[in-house]
Design a protein around this motif. Structure first.
Motif, mmCIF file in Angstrom:
data_model
loop_
_atom_site.group_PDB
_atom_site.id
_atom_site.type_symbol
_atom_site.label_atom_id
_atom_site.label_comp_id
_atom_site.label_asym_id
_atom_site.label_seq_id
_atom_site.Cartn_x
_atom_site.Cartn_y
_atom_site.Cartn_z
ATOM 1 N N SER A 236 0.800 -1.232 0.000
ATOM 2 C CA SER A 236 0.000 0.000 0.000
ATOM 3 C C SER A 236 0.830 1.278 0.000
ATOM 4 C CB SER A 236 -0.950 0.001 1.204
ATOM 5 O OG SER A 236 -0.238 -0.138 2.414
ATOM 6 N N PHE A 237 2.158 1.190 0.007
ATOM 7 C CA PHE A 237 2.995 2.375 -0.093
ATOM 8 C C PHE A 237 3.497 2.538 -1.526
ATOM 9 C CE2 PHE A 237 7.442 4.108 0.200
ATOM 10 C CZ PHE A 237 7.064 5.429 0.328
ATOM 11 N N VAL A 238 2.927 3.439 -2.271
ATOM 12 C CA VAL A 238 3.268 3.786 -3.657
ATOM 13 C C VAL A 238 3.000 2.622 -4.598
ATOM 14 C CG1 VAL A 238 5.001 4.688 -5.249
ATOM 15 C CG2 VAL A 238 4.990 5.452 -2.863
ATOM 16 N N GLY A 239 3.714 1.511 -4.461
ATOM 17 C CA GLY A 239 3.537 0.347 -5.320
ATOM 18 C C GLY A 239 4.290 -0.834 -4.760
ATOM 19 N N PRO A 240 4.276 -1.978 -5.450
ATOM 20 C CA PRO A 240 4.926 -3.183 -4.918
ATOM 21 C C PRO A 240 6.419 -3.024 -4.660
ATOM 22 C CG PRO A 240 3.461 -3.736 -6.739
ATOM 23 C CD PRO A 240 3.532 -2.246 -6.703
ATOM 24 N N LEU A 241 7.149 -2.424 -5.599
ATOM 25 C CA LEU A 241 8.586 -2.273 -5.419
ATOM 26 C C LEU A 241 8.911 -1.417 -4.206
ATOM 27 C CD1 LEU A 241 9.972 -1.753 -9.044
ATOM 28 C CD2 LEU A 241 10.436 -3.665 -7.520
ATOM 29 N N GLU A 242 8.237 -0.275 -4.107
ATOM 30 C CA GLU A 242 8.489 0.645 -3.007
ATOM 31 C C GLU A 242 8.071 0.042 -1.667
ATOM 32 O OE1 GLU A 242 8.153 2.761 -6.828
ATOM 33 O OE2 GLU A 242 6.827 1.354 -5.773
ATOM 34 N N SER A 243 6.950 -0.672 -1.680
ATOM 35 C CA SER A 243 6.468 -1.285 -0.438
ATOM 36 C C SER A 243 7.417 -2.381 0.045
ATOM 37 C CB SER A 243 5.070 -1.869 -0.653
ATOM 38 O OG SER A 243 4.124 -0.850 -0.902
ATOM 39 N N ALA A 244 7.884 -3.219 -0.876
ATOM 40 C CA ALA A 244 8.787 -4.299 -0.490
ATOM 41 C C ALA A 244 10.086 -3.760 0.100
ATOM 42 C CB ALA A 244 9.078 -5.198 -1.686
ATOM 43 N N ALA A 245 10.521 -2.619 -0.404
ATOM 44 C CA ALA A 245 11.784 -2.054 0.065
ATOM 45 C C ALA A 245 11.643 -1.224 1.325
ATOM 46 C CB ALA A 245 12.409 -1.193 -1.034
ATOM 47 N N THR A 246 10.469 -0.607 1.545
ATOM 48 C CA THR A 246 10.408 0.484 2.517
ATOM 49 C C THR A 246 9.276 0.396 3.528
ATOM 50 O OG1 THR A 246 11.410 1.938 0.854
ATOM 51 C CG2 THR A 246 10.332 3.006 2.715
ATOM 52 N N LEU A 247 8.134 -0.190 3.165
ATOM 53 C CA LEU A 247 6.966 -0.100 4.031
ATOM 54 C C LEU A 247 7.198 -0.739 5.398
ATOM 55 C CD1 LEU A 247 4.128 0.803 4.552
ATOM 56 C CD2 LEU A 247 3.276 -1.188 3.270
ATOM 57 N N GLY A 248 7.788 -1.910 5.427
ATOM 58 C CA GLY A 248 7.992 -2.605 6.698
ATOM 59 C C GLY A 248 8.885 -1.835 7.651
ATOM 60 N N ILE A 249 9.980 -1.287 7.136
ATOM 61 C CA ILE A 249 10.879 -0.536 8.020
ATOM 62 C C ILE A 249 10.247 0.788 8.430
ATOM 63 C CG2 ILE A 249 12.980 -1.639 7.157
ATOM 64 C CD1 ILE A 249 13.498 0.907 5.496
ATOM 65 N N MET A 250 9.413 1.368 7.556
ATOM 66 C CA MET A 250 8.746 2.617 7.912
ATOM 67 C C MET A 250 7.754 2.405 9.049
ATOM 68 S SD MET A 250 6.715 5.405 5.489
ATOM 69 C CE MET A 250 6.258 4.123 4.356
#
Length: 288
Positions: A236-250
């Motif tokens: 749910s953060f921007v798109g799949p690539l961005e979410s996989a890289a960033t959502l969990g740590i955010m």
């Protein structure tokens, strides 16, 4: 230290070619991944020497800053370029999967989770990112010693060109507050300040925490992996690539980046000029 790097790598030519991983010519992607892997070993592993001319002998160099590295490249199906890499295969391990290409970052998270307790740093990189700073982990460790493990420092991604309107551009500038508001509260501890080599430095809560990478110490990795949302594959953060890289740590940490005045303190190169080339066209150039 022992460090594990996971790299999400994908290449499959497509007529659309929206991402570099879908271009007809594989050379750009091969060059990016080769530079990324080479840099990790040249900067951080123990195979570093200084030539003593008088003795005609290569002596160890940089050993206090060198580490034991494991690099795991995560791919899906046969959509990769590892068989074309001009590098010795012992420089990395291949982790094959059937994951959706845009979700390979989550596959990397699973590899990191399976390695809990074995490393001092747990890292993720997209396959077009290159570190050039041998003091990268020294800076990260200094930051967490000062700020604590619940505060995570992310690097600024940049691109370079000798032919553009600017020679260097940092590509992950501020997003609108509403984009990350569901996942982080940037009003909490908005700034942290420190001094390095008698130089004041400011760390700001990141309105754009994305960098296509992250570097977690053992405590931080364990903290994240213990969350109920770990590996939930939320996109749910921007798109799949961005979410996989960033959502969990955010969701887990207060994420900081250095202020624009000191962006180069912790930085990582994004291969190519896809963003930098927008300056002067879709992106205006402010007066200096």
């Amino acid at each position: 230290m022992r460090i594990i790097f996971t790299i999400a790598h994908f290449f499959k030519p497509s007529n659309e070619g929206r991402h570099a991983s879908q271009r007809k010519n594989p050379q750009t992607r091969l060059q990016a991944l080769t530079k990324s892997l080479t840099a990790l070993h040249q900067l951080f592993d123990k195979s570093q020497s200084i030539i003593n001319i008088a003795q005609r002998l290569a002596l160890p160099a940089n050993q206090p800053q060198s580490h034991e590295l494991d690099i795991v490249i995560c791919t899906t199906k046969n959509d990769h370029l590892l068989n074309q890499l001009p590098l010795p295969p012992h420089l990395y391990r291949h982790h094959s999967s059937n994951a959706e290409p845009l979700l390979l970052g989550f596959e990397c998270q699973a590899v990191l989770q399976s390695s809990l307790g074995q490393y001092d740093y747990y890292c993720f990189l997209e396959d077009d990112l290159i570190i050039h700073d041998p003091w990268f982990f020294i800076k990260l460790n200094w930051f967490t010693q000062q700020a604590g493990d619940l505060n995570l420092l992310q690097p600024h991604r940049y691109e370079v060109s000798s032919h553009g309107l600017v020679h260097k551009a940092y590509i992950d500038g501020d997003l609108a507050l509403r984009v990350t508001a569901p996942f982080q509260k940037v009003q909490e501890q908005q700034e942290l300040k420190g001094t390095i080599m008698n130089t004041p430095i400011t760390f700001c809560r990141a309105l754009n925490p994305h960098a296509g990478c992250y570097f977690l110490n053992a405590n931080q990795m364990a903290q994240w992996a213990n969350q109920t949302y770990f590996l939930d594959r939320d996109i749910s953060f921007v798109g799949p690539l961005e979410s996989a890289a960033t959502l969990g740590i955010m969701k887990t940490f207060r994420i900081y980046k250095t202020s624009p005045e000191q962006a180069s303190f912790l930085e990582i190169q994004h291969f190519g000029t896809g963003f930098l080339g927008l300056i002067g066209g879709q992106v205006g150039l402010a007066e200096r």
